[in-house]
Scaffold this active site. Sequence first.
Site, mmCIF file in Angstrom:
data_model
loop_
_atom_site.group_PDB
_atom_site.id
_atom_site.type_symbol
_atom_site.label_atom_id
_atom_site.label_comp_id
_atom_site.label_asym_id
_atom_site.label_seq_id
_atom_site.Cartn_x
_atom_site.Cartn_y
_atom_site.Cartn_z
ATOM 1 N N HIS A 1 -4.147 7.285 1.045
ATOM 2 C CA HIS A 1 -4.256 5.977 0.130
ATOM 3 C C HIS A 1 -5.000 5.526 0.926
ATOM 4 O O HIS A 1 -5.833 5.533 2.388
ATOM 5 C CB HIS A 1 -2.983 4.629 1.302
ATOM 6 N N CYS B 1 0.818 -1.070 -0.235
ATOM 7 C CA CYS B 1 0.088 -0.185 -0.020
ATOM 8 C C CYS B 1 1.057 1.458 0.069
ATOM 9 O O CYS B 1 0.309 2.115 -0.395
ATOM 10 C CB CYS B 1 -1.175 0.166 1.685
ATOM 11 N N ASN C 1 -10.153 -0.892 -2.074
ATOM 12 C CA ASN C 1 -8.670 -0.834 -2.053
ATOM 13 C C ASN C 1 -7.803 -1.346 -3.087
ATOM 14 O O ASN C 1 -7.434 -2.470 -3.209
ATOM 15 C CB ASN C 1 -7.584 -1.364 -0.575
HETATM 16 O O1 UT7 Z 1 -4.172 -0.639 3.255
HETATM 17 C C1 UT7 Z 1 -3.463 -1.536 3.956
HETATM 18 C C2 UT7 Z 1 -4.748 -2.575 4.262
HETATM 19 N N1 UT7 Z 1 -5.739 -2.763 5.332
HETATM 20 C C3 UT7 Z 1 -6.130 -1.396 5.745
HETATM 21 O O2 UT7 Z 1 -6.148 -1.012 6.814
HETATM 22 C C4 UT7 Z 1 -7.771 -2.352 6.320
HETATM 23 C C5 UT7 Z 1 -7.632 -2.586 8.352
HETATM 24 N N2 UT7 Z 1 -8.680 -3.288 9.229
HETATM 25 C C6 UT7 Z 1 -9.888 -2.686 8.399
HETATM 26 O O3 UT7 Z 1 -10.298 -1.599 8.008
HETATM 27 C C7 UT7 Z 1 -11.653 -3.466 9.029
HETATM 28 O O4 UT7 Z 1 -10.674 -4.116 9.945
HETATM 29 C C8 UT7 Z 1 -12.054 -4.078 8.227
HETATM 30 C C9 UT7 Z 1 -13.407 -3.777 7.701
HETATM 31 C C10 UT7 Z 1 -11.438 -5.226 7.980
HETATM 32 C C11 UT7 Z 1 -12.873 -5.030 9.423
HETATM 33 O O5 UT7 Z 1 -13.808 -5.030 10.403
HETATM 34 P P1 UT7 Z 1 -14.019 -5.079 12.045
HETATM 35 O O6 UT7 Z 1 -14.914 -3.828 12.326
HETATM 36 O O7 UT7 Z 1 -12.121 -4.713 11.983
HETATM 37 O O8 UT7 Z 1 -14.671 -6.423 12.225
HETATM 38 P P2 UT7 Z 1 -14.045 -7.980 12.766
HETATM 39 O O9 UT7 Z 1 -13.418 -8.242 11.291
HETATM 40 O O10 UT7 Z 1 -13.449 -7.594 13.789
HETATM 41 O O11 UT7 Z 1 -14.942 -8.451 12.342
HETATM 42 C C12 UT7 Z 1 -16.345 -7.633 12.963
HETATM 43 C C13 UT7 Z 1 -17.330 -9.023 12.406
HETATM 44 C C14 UT7 Z 1 -17.280 -11.012 13.054
HETATM 45 O O12 UT7 Z 1 -17.768 -11.343 12.906
HETATM 46 P P3 UT7 Z 1 -18.437 -11.956 14.615
HETATM 47 O O13 UT7 Z 1 -16.851 -13.209 15.041
HETATM 48 O O14 UT7 Z 1 -18.297 -10.615 15.395
HETATM 49 O O15 UT7 Z 1 -19.361 -12.837 15.182
HETATM 50 C C15 UT7 Z 1 -16.716 -11.084 11.388
HETATM 51 O O16 UT7 Z 1 -16.630 -12.069 11.335
HETATM 52 O O17 UT7 Z 1 -17.547 -9.139 10.957
HETATM 53 C C16 UT7 Z 1 -17.447 -10.476 10.612
HETATM 54 N N3 UT7 Z 1 -16.741 -10.034 8.901
HETATM 55 C C17 UT7 Z 1 -17.957 -10.232 8.174
HETATM 56 N N4 UT7 Z 1 -19.643 -9.547 8.265
HETATM 57 C C18 UT7 Z 1 -20.100 -9.961 6.940
HETATM 58 C C19 UT7 Z 1 -15.600 -10.018 8.682
HETATM 59 N N5 UT7 Z 1 -15.695 -9.478 7.312
HETATM 60 C C20 UT7 Z 1 -16.746 -9.402 6.840
HETATM 61 C C21 UT7 Z 1 -17.814 -9.440 6.184
HETATM 62 N N6 UT7 Z 1 -19.095 -9.124 5.711
HETATM 63 N N7 UT7 Z 1 -16.839 -9.177 4.470
#
Ligand code: UT7
Length: 335
Positions: free
Chosen positions: A262, A115, A292
């Site tokens: 970014h 990135c 992204n």
């Molecule tokens: O370019 C640099 C690289 N990337 C980034 O900067 C990304 C940085 N991170 C993020 O943007 C966030 O962490 C995400 C958007 C990737 C994820 O959001 P989050 O609030 O951290 O969610 P999480 O991974 O803690 O997941 C929360 C819940 C989980 O379910 P449970 O365990 O609470 O039942 C996941 O299984 O959301 C679930 N989940 C989804 N649900 C629906 C994870 N992905 C999805 C999805 N759709 N696509």
Amino acid sequence: MYNSRIVGLGHYVPDNIVTNDDLSKLMDTDDAWITERTGIKERRLIKKGSGEGTTSMGVKAAEMALERAGISKDAIDLIVFATLSPDLYFPGCGVLLQEQMGMGTCPALDIRNQCSGFVYGLSVADQFIKTGMYRNVLLVGSEYHSGGMDFTTRGRTVSVIFGDGAGAAVLTREENPTKGIQSTHLYSEGKHAEELAIIGPSTKRWIPEIVADYDEDDSRYHPYMNGQLVFKNAVVRFSEVMQEALLKNGKTTLDIDLFIPHQANLRIAQFIQRKFKLTDDQVYNNIMRYGNTTAASIPIALSEAWSEGKIKQNDTVLLAAFGSGFTWGSALIHW
Ligand code: UT7
């Protein structure tokens, strides 16, 4: 010592638009979750079998950048190509682009900083121009993510975020020290290397071993991301490296005409905007439309912002990036 200045910008994204609703037919996700957590509404993904790839998208972005710069490809002294999704293990996309564009024998350098690839590439181009070694540099960021992503529920945390596309910039020598790139600041922290990585296809396990135990369901063959750790580090490192750019140049946020982060996650960009008290007019985001696109995200945004008239002569533009490695960096440009 010279300065370097961006004189042409270009971008290319595949025609194929994939909405959040489209993804919800492939995996257990929905528009509300994706919009709320990331701000993304749709992304462009290469259609399998279309023949498009990282280099060919980079070529289209580069052609637009060269045309807008009014500089012939024959006048380019160095190609810098940033990608995490190269067409081949080796050689890099730089030489492939050189061949596809018929660019003779100028050097071609590949950047592996995910990135932060475009900001790293900008810094490399700037150093070569500053020393007088090269006059014109073509910098490309291009990514073909969709070929390697897991579009089942198992891969949903990653596959809803990333998109395909390319951006490019042409940099040239500038004699006026107050014009062009004023500073770049680069960092990395390898202890987090595997927190955002793809580790299955690698030379640690050479091809016979990979073929013998290849399993499409094995998560090692798809990108892995520890989303929360990446998020927490991103907001801290973005802030640090932006602050450093402002301090180095004796500027405050009031002096910034346009900040282009970014495009990792709209929530990260909005957090930074609030922290630095930037107005909506001072920040450019397009992640809603493209997701992204890693090394391509800043040059696509720069190219769009420029063509929408949001970057004008004498503007102060701040770029900042954070991503896999971890790597991060910023650049302050006086347009
Ligand atoms: O370019 C640099 C690289 N990337 C980034 O900067 C990304 C940085 N991170 C993020 O943007 C966030 O962490 C995400 C958007 C990737 C994820 O959001 P989050 O609030 O951290 O969610 P999480 O991974 O803690 O997941 C929360 C819940 C989980 O379910 P449970 O365990 O609470 O039942 C996941 O299984 O959301 C679930 N989940 C989804 N649900 C629906 C994870 N992905 C999805 C999805 N759709 N696509």
